[in-house]
Design an enzyme around this catalytic site. Structure first.
Site, PDB file in Angstrom:
ATOM      1  N   HIS A 409       0.834  -1.232  -0.024  1.00 36.18           N
ATOM      2  CA  HIS A 409      -0.026   0.017  -0.209  1.00 36.18           C
ATOM      3  C   HIS A 409       0.785   1.388  -0.025  1.00 36.18           C
ATOM      4  O   HIS A 409       0.316   2.391  -0.097  1.00 36.18           O
ATOM      5  CB  HIS A 409      -1.058   0.027   1.178  1.00 36.18           C
ATOM      6  N   ASP A 413      -2.325   1.788  -4.630  1.00 36.54           N
ATOM      7  CA  ASP A 413      -3.469   2.084  -3.920  1.00 36.54           C
ATOM      8  C   ASP A 413      -4.626   1.146  -4.153  1.00 36.54           C
ATOM      9  O   ASP A 413      -4.497   0.470  -5.010  1.00 36.54           O
ATOM     10  CB  ASP A 413      -3.974   3.529  -4.055  1.00 36.54           C
TER      11      ASP A 413
END
Length: 437
Positions: A409, A413
């Site tokens: 992450h 995204d």
């Protein structure tokens, strides 16, 4: 200790094949070593007599550290490749015998890694080869391109001399480009160690982890420490793929001599999706993102010990389904026989693991650093599915499969990770059941 891959910082000495006092020829195997992924042999980088072994069997040695001393008769690291003839005996560390420094060394154009006996790709260069390269002002980047005919692709004296002759006769514009500054970037950080008090009850058995399991455990903890993991899931209708494989698998094996499994088809879909979303084909180094040019797909394969190894299909985007199938089967067979080479288990930019092999529907795999994503494919199951047709909704029995994507992450995204995963499923569902191989 040779460099075995970008993410490997140390190796364990399994067995010494030479004793102190033994005569050694250049390229002759001196010891056997092991990393968390593969076992390998270490050849001598110079001829001489093994005067001292610096480590014992079972010791863990950092990459680049000398493991033995070799006494060399009449050698002079700063002289020409030929023996000096003065009878002098010089004791040198095998990994430091002759530092590689081009004749017209320029600190701005010659990075530090060029001054080693091991190139970026992990290939050893003997002192003789390095001396010839230095005298001909061949930078390390160019030396790395020379085809080697020695053991495991090593460059021999004959190889480098032939290359020098070809280089001299070639037009200036066709000679290999000068080396450019390159940085050795890594996203790996040391994982924090947690000591947990674990009670032992009567009847419990304590089993020592083997070497590979220890290293895999460290790597998994490190990956979770480095990358904030997120996992997304989709379900794909792979009925067209199942029916197509059933129809062509016998003819495919007769024609190509290979069994057709689902893995090459999954890899083909992953490669197409990576081209659509290259943001998942990257690595992270500090606050820098490294966009990978090549698409190298790692495929998890089971070992007889129960551990896993991940051979890599290099430049998978340049191969058709038949080519991918041949590599997948070859790697799987040699993995079971512990016959993979070090170069074949490094350089992956994305990894695929098939948890469906064990009957699992889905999984949340851990990213293999320094990659930023890993895909798990689950078992294919028949299920009743609502399908839309021109005559309205119907319920049909379809072959369904879950896909799980774990991603980093920091740079991937939800929109990128989810879109990439959906695209893989779209390619699988749109598979042409009438296609040839």
């Amino acid at each position: 200790m040779p460099k075995m891959g970008e993410s490997i910082a140390e190796a364990t000495i399994l067995k010494w094949l030479k004793s102190e006092g033994d005569a050694i020829e250049m390229d002759e195997t001196v010891l056997e070593i092991a990393t968390d992924k593969v076992d390998s042999e270490v050849p001598a980088s110079i001829s001489g007599v093994l005067s001292k072994r610096l480590f014992k069997e079972g010791d863990v040695v950092p990459v680049g550290k000398a493991v033995a001393l070799i006494t060399v008769q009449g050698a002079d690291g700063s002289a020409s490749p030929a023996a000096s003839g003065n009878g002098q005996v010089k004791e040198t560390k095998a990994s430091e015998a002759v530092p590689y420094v081009p004749a017209s060394s320029n600190t701005e154009s010659q990075p530090a890694h060029q001054l080693q006996n091991t190139g970026e790709g992990g290939r050893f260069y003997s002192p003789l080869v390095l001396n010839i390269a230095r005298s001909e002002n061949i930078p390390m980047a160019e030396l790395e391109t020379v085809a080697g005919t020695g053991k495991e692709g090593r460059v021999t004296k004959k190889d480098i001399l032939e290359y020098v002759e070809t280089r001299k006769s070639a037009p200036q514009s066709q000679t290999a480009p000068q080396a450019t500054q390159s940085q050795k970037l890594s996203s790996e950080q040391p994982a924090k160690t947690y000591n947990v008090d674990v009670p032992v009850y009567p009847g419990d058995e304590i089993v020592e982890m083997d070497r590979m399991r220890k290293l895999i455990a460290d790597h998994m903890v490190m990956s979770k420490h480095v990358s904030p993991h997120v996992t997304s899931f989709v379900e794909a209708d792979v009925t067209n793929i199942v029916k197509w494989r059933e129809r062509v698998k016998i003819a495919f094996e007769k024609r190509e001599g290979e069994k057709l499994t689902y893995t090459p088809i999954f890899i083909e879909a992953v490669v197409k999706a990576i081209k659509d979303f290259p943001g998942v084909n990257v690595s992270v180094s500090g606050d820098k993102i490294i966009k990978r040019k090549n698409i190298n797909i790692g495929m998890a394969a089971a070992l007889p010990s129960g551990n896993l190894i991940v051979p890599v299909i290099k430049n998978a985007d340049t191969k058709n389904l038949v080519g991918i199938t041949k590599e997948v089967n070859d790697f799987a067979n040699r993995a079971r026989n512990n016959a993979l080479k070090p170069d074949e288990i490094q350089g992956a930019t994305f990894t695929l693991t098939n948890v469906g092999t064990f009957g699992n529907l889905m999984g949340t795999p851990i990213i293999s650093q320094p990659q930023v994503a890993i895909l798990a494919v689950g078992a294919i199951k028949k299920k009743p599915v609502v399908m839309e047709t021109e005559y309205g909704d119907i319920i049909a029995i379809r072959h369904m499969m879950f896909l799980s994507l774990s991603y980093d992450h920091r740079v991937v995204d939800g929109m990128l990770g989810g879109s990439f995963l959906r695209k893989i499923a779209d390619y699988l569902e749109a598979f042409d059941g009438k296609r040839e191989y």
